[in-house]
Design a protein around this motif. Structure first.
Motif, PDB file in Angstrom:
ATOM      1  N   ASN A  92       0.811  -1.224   0.000  1.00 34.74           N
ATOM      2  CA  ASN A  92       0.000   0.000   0.000  1.00 34.74           C
ATOM      3  C   ASN A  92       0.844   1.273   0.000  1.00 34.74           C
ATOM      4  N   ILE A  93       2.143   1.147   0.240  1.00 36.73           N
ATOM      5  CA  ILE A  93       3.016   2.316   0.260  1.00 36.73           C
ATOM      6  C   ILE A  93       3.271   2.785  -1.175  1.00 36.73           C
ATOM      7  N   PRO A  94       3.072   4.085  -1.472  1.00 40.94           N
ATOM      8  CA  PRO A  94       3.410   4.602  -2.826  1.00 40.94           C
ATOM      9  C   PRO A  94       4.930   4.643  -2.992  1.00 40.94           C
ATOM     10  N   LEU A  95       5.495   3.545  -3.486  1.00 35.57           N
ATOM     11  CA  LEU A  95       6.951   3.365  -3.451  1.00 35.57           C
ATOM     12  C   LEU A  95       7.709   4.406  -4.258  1.00 35.57           C
ATOM     13  N   GLU A  96       7.207   4.783  -5.418  1.00 35.86           N
ATOM     14  CA  GLU A  96       7.939   5.743  -6.248  1.00 35.86           C
ATOM     15  C   GLU A  96       8.096   7.072  -5.519  1.00 35.86           C
ATOM     16  N   THR A  97       6.994   7.573  -4.956  1.00 35.95           N
ATOM     17  CA  THR A  97       7.046   8.849  -4.232  1.00 35.95           C
ATOM     18  C   THR A  97       7.879   8.725  -2.965  1.00 35.95           C
ATOM     19  N   PHE A  98       7.640   7.647  -2.230  1.00 37.59           N
ATOM     20  CA  PHE A  98       8.346   7.450  -0.963  1.00 37.59           C
ATOM     21  C   PHE A  98       9.854   7.314  -1.176  1.00 37.59           C
ATOM     22  N   SER A  99      10.252   6.444  -2.111  1.00 38.64           N
ATOM     23  CA  SER A  99      11.683   6.217  -2.333  1.00 38.64           C
ATOM     24  C   SER A  99      12.358   7.459  -2.898  1.00 38.64           C
ATOM     25  N   GLY A 100      11.660   8.209  -3.757  1.00 36.77           N
ATOM     26  CA  GLY A 100      12.238   9.432  -4.304  1.00 36.77           C
ATOM     27  C   GLY A 100      12.555  10.450  -3.222  1.00 36.77           C
ATOM     28  N   LYS A 101      11.591  10.687  -2.325  1.00 34.74           N
ATOM     29  CA  LYS A 101      11.817  11.635  -1.233  1.00 34.74           C
ATOM     30  C   LYS A 101      12.922  11.144  -0.295  1.00 34.74           C
ATOM     31  N   LEU A 102      12.898   9.841  -0.025  1.00 30.97           N
ATOM     32  CA  LEU A 102      13.896   9.273   0.891  1.00 30.97           C
ATOM     33  C   LEU A 102      15.306   9.420   0.322  1.00 30.97           C
ATOM     34  N   LEU A 103      15.477   9.100  -0.962  1.00 34.08           N
ATOM     35  CA  LEU A 103      16.802   9.180  -1.569  1.00 34.08           C
ATOM     36  C   LEU A 103      17.275  10.624  -1.684  1.00 34.08           C
ATOM     37  N   TRP A 104      16.364  11.536  -1.960  1.00 37.13           N
ATOM     38  CA  TRP A 104      16.748  12.941  -2.030  1.00 37.13           C
ATOM     39  C   TRP A 104      17.224  13.443  -0.665  1.00 37.13           C
ATOM     40  N   THR A 105      16.509  13.083   0.386  1.00 40.20           N
ATOM     41  CA  THR A 105      16.912  13.484   1.743  1.00 40.20           C
ATOM     42  C   THR A 105      18.265  12.900   2.097  1.00 40.20           C
TER      43      THR A 105
END
Length: 429
Positions: free
Chosen positions: A40-53
């Motif tokens: 259920n986690i929106p992986l594309e959005t979640f991983s993008g923000k995580l990697l940018w941080t």
């Protein structure tokens, strides 16, 4: 939870066996785990923000700068100056010129931050010289492999920066904490060399150096000593942040290279290319680990592992001894950066719950990574020395075994007396 852990291990092993880069294996493992168990986690959005941080962390700015400083110093060919500068001062000690491996590695470690670079630069000069002077070849190789690991422990340390970023601890405090253990470990190495020479016997250097030659030797290593003094002084007195210190270190390395007549566009370009490759490799591992660690957190693996270990009722010292054994085993197959980013989400909560300080654990895990540098089959210091000597891995392992045992004993000593690590950071206001 056991099923998730087993799937994670099998996924990572399959990716590595498939020759996928470690950074991409970490990322792929985390992505697949979240896809399977948290769909259920929106992986594309979640991983993008995580990697940018993760990629824009302020603390990470020091990493490429310290790597560049190290590579500039490598191109400056400091090994010859280290040998000629130190030989007059150590030749009369039991063990003679073999001590140059230890003292030279200690000095270069204080301006490089890399274990492999320290081993390569010092060994390129000392190993042929020690062989020409008739010193025991096994002791020469073993002492170089062991002392080369000081590149990780004596600040500035690339591995400490990795640990500080992943664990969210002060890199400056980690640097300060590494000073006393680094110097103490160097003393233990030299003590072993002296005892080995006294008990077993060996070559004794017949040459006697005059005081004029000794002062000339100091002049040889004077510029490097000045750079070390500037770095250490700025660290201890809090005059600069790690990033500012790295910037000044790069400038100091350029000046030192110019003093030695090695500063030119060819060497600078070579150092820059090496630094970019190393930084990109470490950056990819850190980004992949960020997603894998987030996956572990979502799936509750660190908490489950902590509860399981707590249920065993281990004493704090026994826990540390067990973790040391664990790190020795995985260090046989993974590099230092991968060891830290993969295990820290699980092991750090365990040791803090047992009452150990996170700064202390940073130094402990650096010792564990040092052990991995001299442990086959993936011991980078062994590879460096093998390339210089064409010795078999078997001979190198036998040569380095006493220094392996010194590192293991030293890690347990730090567990028994944590103030060895925490004294200097405790003096900081």
């Amino acid at each position: 939870m056991i099923e998730i852990a087993l799937v994670a291990v099998l996924l990572f092993a399959a990716l590595l066996v498939g020759s996928v880069w470690i950074g991409l294996s970490l990322f792929g493992g985390g992505y697949i785990l979240l896809t399977i168990y948290k769909p259920n986690i929106p992986l594309e959005t979640f991983s993008g923000k995580l990697l940018w941080t993760a990629a824009t962390s302020q603390e990470l700015l020091a990493l490429p700068l310290f790597i560049l400083m190290s590579d500039i110093l490598v191109t400056a060919k400091l090994g010859r100056s280290l040998f000629s500068g130190l030989a007059p001062w150590v030749s009369r000690l039991p063990g003679g010129l073999v001590h140059v491996n230890v003292v030279g590695s200690t000095l270069f470690a204080a301006v490089s931050g890399s274990s492999a670079a320290t081993t390569a630069i010092v060994g390129r000069v000392t190993l042929p010289e020690l062989q020409a002077h008739g010193y025991d070849r096994r002791l020469s190789m073993g002492s170089l492999a062991g002392a080369g690991t000081l590149g990780f422990l004596i600040p500035p340390s690339i591995i400490m920066i990795i640990y500080g970023v992943v664990s969210e601890q002060s890199i400056l405090r980690l640097f300060i904490a590494g000073i006393i253990p680094g110097l103490l470990l160097a003393c233990f190495y030299s003590l072993y060399i002296a005892v080995h020479h006294t008990v077993i016997g060996g070559h004794r250097d017949a040459r006697r150096y005059s005081w004029a030659e000794r002062w000339k030797g100091l002049a040889e290593i004077g510029p490097m000593a000045a750079l070390i003094a500037g770095i250490m002084g700025s660290l201890y007195f809090g005059l600069a942040s790690p990033t500012e210190l790295a910037s000044v270190g790069v400038l100091g390395a350029i000046i030192l290279s110019a003093v030695r007549g090695e500063l030119n566009l060819t060497n600078l370009a070579l150092a820059g290319r090496r630094a970019v490759r190393t930084t990109a490799m470490m950056g990819l591992i850190l980004l992949g680990a960020a997603l894998l660690n987030a996956a572990f957190g979502f799936l509750g693996l660190p908490r489950a592992a902590a509860d399981w270990i707590a249920g065993l009722g281990l004493s704090p010292f026994t826990l540390i001894a067990a973790l040391l054994l664990f790190y020795v085993v995985i260090g046989m197959f993974l590099d230092g950066t991968s060891i830290i980013v993969m295990t820290l989400p699980v092991t750090l909560p365990l040791v803090t719950a047992a009452g150990f300080d996170p700064i202390w654990f940073g130094i402990f895990i650096v010792i564990a990574v040092e052990i991995s540098q001299i442990t086959p089959p993936i011991g980078f210091n062994l590879f460096v020395i093998q390339a210089q000597t064409s010795e078999t891995v078997g001979n190198l392992v036998r040569a380095v075994f006493p220094f392996f045992m010194i590192l293991v004993g030293f890690a347990l000593l730090l567990a028994a007396f944590p103030q060895i690590v925490l004294f200097l950071p405790g003096q900081m206001t």
